[in-house]
Design a protein around this motif. Structure first.
Motif, short mmCIF file in Angstrom:
data_model
loop_
_atom_site.label_atom_id
_atom_site.label_comp_id
_atom_site.label_asym_id
_atom_site.label_seq_id
_atom_site.Cartn_x
_atom_site.Cartn_y
_atom_site.Cartn_z
N ARG A 12 12.52 23.91 59.41
CA ARG A 12 13.79 24.01 58.70
C ARG A 12 13.51 24.42 57.25
O ARG A 12 12.53 23.97 56.67
CB ARG A 12 14.52 22.68 58.75
N TYR A 24 17.34 29.93 57.42
CA TYR A 24 17.34 29.84 58.88
C TYR A 24 16.31 28.83 59.36
O TYR A 24 15.31 28.58 58.70
CB TYR A 24 17.03 31.20 59.50
N LYS A 43 22.62 28.69 64.64
CA LYS A 43 23.15 27.80 63.59
C LYS A 43 23.82 26.55 64.15
O LYS A 43 23.67 25.46 63.59
CB LYS A 43 24.15 28.56 62.71
N LYS A 44 24.55 26.66 65.26
CA LYS A 44 25.29 25.53 65.81
C LYS A 44 24.40 24.38 66.28
O LYS A 44 24.86 23.26 66.40
CB LYS A 44 26.20 25.97 66.95
N GLU A 46 20.94 24.01 65.10
CA GLU A 46 19.73 23.87 64.29
C GLU A 46 19.51 22.44 63.78
O GLU A 46 18.37 22.03 63.58
CB GLU A 46 19.71 24.87 63.14
#
Length: 111
Positions: A12, A24, A43-44, A46
């Motif tokens: 991360r 990202y 993204k949803k 991560e």
């Protein structure tokens, strides 16, 4: 097209010790065919992805490129029981193909 993988490590951008040029999250995965690859995490999910989880990686071709190239994005975290079943099926297929290739190589070497 999609491929199952097992998460080895997650990176991360704000994790301690990581200096990041982007916002990202990536994850390194062991794939069913013995490859080790690092993918972008959607993204949803991560914030929920962790080492040891089984994931589904999208290899769908991106049409915006000519020729199209696979997108290589982790799009799902799979439930353990379901994922292990799929993982074993993929591994069985891979090992079967590997054995057949070895047998063909041995036969052609002998001839």
């Amino acid at each position: 097209m999609y491929h199952p993988g097992k998460v080895i490590e997650v990176f991360r951008p704000k994790d301690k010790g990581i200096l990041s040029a982007d916002n990202y999250t990536q994850a390194t995965c062991e794939m069913w065919d013995e490859n080790i690859l690092t993918f972008l995490v959607a993204k949803k999910i991560e914030g929920k992805i962790k080492p040891g989880q089984y994931v589904l990686v999208s290899y769908r071709p991106e049409q915006k490129y000519n020729p199209p190239i696979p997108e290589h994005v982790i799009i799902k975290i799979l439930p353990e029981k379901q994922a292990q079943k799929i993982w074993e099926k993929y591994k069985e297929m891979y090992n079967s193909r590997k054995r057949k290739a070895q047998q063909q190589n041995e036969q052609s070497y002998i001839a």
